[in-house]
Design a protein around this motif. Structure first.
Motif, PDB file in Angstrom:
ATOM      1  N   HIS A  16       0.814  -1.440   0.082  1.00  0.00           N
ATOM      2  CA  HIS A  16      -0.159  -0.125   0.141  1.00  0.00           C
ATOM      3  C   HIS A  16       0.545   1.521   0.022  1.00  0.00           C
ATOM      4  N   ILE A  17       1.941   1.187   0.080  1.00  0.00           N
ATOM      5  CA  ILE A  17       3.363   2.484   0.266  1.00  0.00           C
ATOM      6  C   ILE A  17       3.834   2.628  -0.881  1.00  0.00           C
ATOM      7  N   TYR A  18       3.431   4.103  -1.199  1.00  0.00           N
ATOM      8  CA  TYR A  18       4.560   4.193  -2.896  1.00  0.00           C
ATOM      9  C   TYR A  18       5.883   4.272  -2.620  1.00  0.00           C
ATOM     10  N   PRO A  19       7.152   4.768  -3.166  1.00  0.00           N
ATOM     11  CA  PRO A  19       6.656   4.015  -4.795  1.00  0.00           C
ATOM     12  C   PRO A  19       6.548   2.311  -5.140  1.00  0.00           C
ATOM     13  N   LYS A  20       5.204   2.168  -5.249  1.00  0.00           N
ATOM     14  CA  LYS A  20       5.432   0.423  -5.181  1.00  0.00           C
ATOM     15  C   LYS A  20       6.574  -0.101  -6.015  1.00  0.00           C
ATOM     16  N   ARG A  21       6.671  -1.534  -5.597  1.00  0.00           N
ATOM     17  CA  ARG A  21       8.098  -2.138  -6.433  1.00  0.00           C
ATOM     18  C   ARG A  21       6.875  -2.629  -7.618  1.00  0.00           C
ATOM     19  N   LEU A  22       7.688  -2.346  -8.505  1.00  0.00           N
ATOM     20  CA  LEU A  22       7.639  -2.919 -10.439  1.00  0.00           C
ATOM     21  C   LEU A  22       6.639  -4.680 -10.131  1.00  0.00           C
ATOM     22  N   PRO A  23       6.169  -4.527 -10.958  1.00  0.00           N
ATOM     23  CA  PRO A  23       5.804  -6.395 -11.766  1.00  0.00           C
ATOM     24  C   PRO A  23       7.159  -7.047 -11.548  1.00  0.00           C
ATOM     25  N   GLN A  24       7.688  -7.974 -11.639  1.00  0.00           N
ATOM     26  CA  GLN A  24       8.546  -9.208 -12.223  1.00  0.00           C
ATOM     27  C   GLN A  24       8.875  -9.035 -13.920  1.00  0.00           C
ATOM     28  N   MET A  25       9.830  -9.136 -14.218  1.00  0.00           N
ATOM     29  CA  MET A  25       9.901  -8.899 -15.704  1.00  0.00           C
ATOM     30  C   MET A  25      10.108  -9.794 -16.318  1.00  0.00           C
ATOM     31  N   LYS A  26       9.271 -10.647 -17.198  1.00  0.00           N
ATOM     32  CA  LYS A  26       9.976 -11.435 -18.028  1.00  0.00           C
ATOM     33  C   LYS A  26      10.465 -11.509 -18.707  1.00  0.00           C
ATOM     34  N   ALA A  27      11.806 -11.939 -18.579  1.00  0.00           N
ATOM     35  CA  ALA A  27      13.142 -11.494 -20.201  1.00  0.00           C
ATOM     36  C   ALA A  27      13.273 -12.192 -20.677  1.00  0.00           C
ATOM     37  N   GLY A  28      13.255 -11.691 -22.092  1.00  0.00           N
ATOM     38  CA  GLY A  28      12.983 -12.556 -23.393  1.00  0.00           C
ATOM     39  C   GLY A  28      11.656 -12.311 -24.346  1.00  0.00           C
ATOM     40  N   PRO A  29      11.589 -13.372 -25.185  1.00  0.00           N
ATOM     41  CA  PRO A  29      10.454 -13.278 -25.564  1.00  0.00           C
ATOM     42  C   PRO A  29       9.457 -14.055 -25.387  1.00  0.00           C
ATOM     43  N   ILE A  30       8.053 -13.636 -25.436  1.00  0.00           N
ATOM     44  CA  ILE A  30       7.228 -14.013 -25.494  1.00  0.00           C
ATOM     45  C   ILE A  30       6.953 -15.850 -26.067  1.00  0.00           C
ATOM     46  N   THR A  31       6.747 -16.962 -25.521  1.00  0.00           N
ATOM     47  CA  THR A  31       6.661 -18.022 -25.984  1.00  0.00           C
ATOM     48  C   THR A  31       5.068 -18.759 -25.639  1.00  0.00           C
ATOM     49  N   ASP A  32       4.623 -18.952 -27.040  1.00  0.00           N
ATOM     50  CA  ASP A  32       3.397 -19.793 -26.647  1.00  0.00           C
ATOM     51  C   ASP A  32       3.784 -21.650 -25.467  1.00  0.00           C
ATOM     52  N   GLU A  33       2.237 -22.253 -25.597  1.00  0.00           N
ATOM     53  CA  GLU A  33       3.062 -22.825 -24.512  1.00  0.00           C
ATOM     54  C   GLU A  33       3.696 -24.346 -25.596  1.00  0.00           C
ATOM     55  N   MET A  34       3.756 -24.213 -26.842  1.00  0.00           N
ATOM     56  CA  MET A  34       4.369 -25.011 -27.108  1.00  0.00           C
ATOM     57  C   MET A  34       5.867 -24.696 -27.715  1.00  0.00           C
ATOM     58  N   GLY A  35       5.976 -23.646 -27.557  1.00  0.00           N
ATOM     59  CA  GLY A  35       8.012 -23.120 -26.912  1.00  0.00           C
ATOM     60  C   GLY A  35       8.041 -22.550 -28.191  1.00  0.00           C
ATOM     61  N   PHE A  36       7.528 -22.081 -29.699  1.00  0.00           N
ATOM     62  CA  PHE A  36       7.414 -20.887 -30.212  1.00  0.00           C
ATOM     63  C   PHE A  36       6.805 -19.355 -29.913  1.00  0.00           C
ATOM     64  N   THR A  37       7.696 -18.534 -30.507  1.00  0.00           N
ATOM     65  CA  THR A  37       7.479 -16.870 -30.528  1.00  0.00           C
ATOM     66  C   THR A  37       6.490 -17.347 -31.572  1.00  0.00           C
ATOM     67  N   LEU A  38       5.758 -15.879 -31.426  1.00  0.00           N
ATOM     68  CA  LEU A  38       4.550 -15.903 -32.117  1.00  0.00           C
ATOM     69  C   LEU A  38       4.974 -15.221 -33.390  1.00  0.00           C
ATOM     70  N   SER A  39       6.447 -14.875 -33.618  1.00  0.00           N
ATOM     71  CA  SER A  39       7.035 -14.571 -34.825  1.00  0.00           C
ATOM     72  C   SER A  39       7.407 -15.685 -35.724  1.00  0.00           C
ATOM     73  N   GLU A  40       7.584 -16.241 -34.717  1.00  0.00           N
ATOM     74  CA  GLU A  40       8.704 -17.604 -35.363  1.00  0.00           C
ATOM     75  C   GLU A  40       7.165 -18.836 -36.002  1.00  0.00           C
ATOM     76  N   ARG A  41       5.837 -18.505 -35.233  1.00  0.00           N
ATOM     77  CA  ARG A  41       4.563 -19.267 -35.345  1.00  0.00           C
ATOM     78  C   ARG A  41       4.362 -18.636 -36.881  1.00  0.00           C
ATOM     79  N   LEU A  42       4.322 -17.001 -37.237  1.00  0.00           N
ATOM     80  CA  LEU A  42       3.853 -16.314 -38.009  1.00  0.00           C
ATOM     81  C   LEU A  42       4.959 -17.046 -39.218  1.00  0.00           C
ATOM     82  N   ALA A  43       5.998 -16.878 -39.394  1.00  0.00           N
ATOM     83  CA  ALA A  43       6.680 -17.670 -40.100  1.00  0.00           C
ATOM     84  C   ALA A  43       6.645 -18.495 -40.572  1.00  0.00           C
ATOM     85  N   LEU A  44       6.016 -19.660 -40.158  1.00  0.00           N
ATOM     86  CA  LEU A  44       6.329 -20.924 -40.241  1.00  0.00           C
ATOM     87  C   LEU A  44       4.175 -21.372 -41.242  1.00  0.00           C
ATOM     88  N   ARG A  45       3.901 -20.723 -40.629  1.00  0.00           N
ATOM     89  CA  ARG A  45       2.970 -20.589 -40.667  1.00  0.00           C
ATOM     90  C   ARG A  45       2.896 -19.722 -42.292  1.00  0.00           C
TER      91      ARG A  45
END
Ligand code: HEM
Length: 178
Positions: A16-45
């Motif tokens: 409840h006190i400011y400044p609030k902690r920043l949310p945990q950052m997820k480093a690196g590209p975001i992958t889907d459940e199968m481990g592909f990034t959005l751009s890999e999926r798009l490029a493959l399709r």
């Protein structure tokens, strides 16, 4: 007071006190459940949309080229010592088509089931996992070469991930060249 309780309380107040902690950052590209990034999926399709009309031709080029090196493979398509040409040609198309189906599959459970089912078929035919991966590698090399003008590191990474998926699911099987 219990140490754990004190810890919990203070972190409650801290929220409840400011400044609030920043949310945990997820480093690196975001992958889907199968481990592909959005751009890999798009490029493959997108690549597969261009490849699809040539499935029969490319499938044949790759599979027969592979059998030139792995000559014992042809024995898998013999019935009572006689070469079953229909089964051979069908496999040249079906193995290629199967990779396209994997690329199009959005559901991770179905994706894994397809790979497991394919492994079962090859276990039954006593085709070792190394050879499945070799053929998949040959497909990727071929496609990247044919489409070198539109190829990209993202597309290559996507394709290599497909091979990895086949590899990680087949590496418990025995290698058989009989
Ligand atoms: C990326 C690698 C491969 C893929 C995706 C693949 C895919 C397939 C598919 C989709 C089928 C048909 C399954 C069915 O009818 O239910 C099949 C069957 C079969 N595959 Fe493969 N395959 C691969 C590698 C190989 C290799 C390296 C060999 C050995 C030379 C091989 C030998 C066979 C045989 C003997 C059958 C059974 C054919 C029949 O029943 O007529 N496959 N494969």
């Amino acid at each position: 007071m219990d140490k754990e309780v004190v810890g919990k309380r203070s972190s409650g107040i801290a929220s409840h006190i400011y400044p609030k902690r920043l949310p945990q950052m997820k480093a690196g590209p975001i992958t889907d459940e199968m481990g592909f990034t959005l751009s890999e999926r798009l490029a493959l399709r997108q690549a597969w949309n261009l490849i699809r009309p040539f499935e029969r031709r490319y499938g044949g080029d790759i599979f027969y080229g592979f059998l030139n090196d792995v000559y014992w493979g042809i024995n898998k398509f013999k019935d009572n010592g006689k070469l079953n040409m229909k089964a051979l040609h069908t496999h040249a198309l079906r193995f290629f088509h199967f990779i396209g189906l994997l690329i199009e599959e959005k559901d991770p459970v179905v994706f894994q089931l397809m790979i497991n089912e394919n492994n079962l078929t090859h276990s039954r035919c006593k085709v070792g996992s190394d050879y499945i991966v070799n053929l998949a590698d040959a497909l990727v090399d071929y496609v990247l070469q044919v489409f070198h003008e539109i190829s990209s590191p993202t597309l290559e990474r996507g394709f290599r991930k497909i091979v990895e998926k086949l590899m990680s699911s087949t590496d418990q099987q025995p290698i058989n060249t009989s």
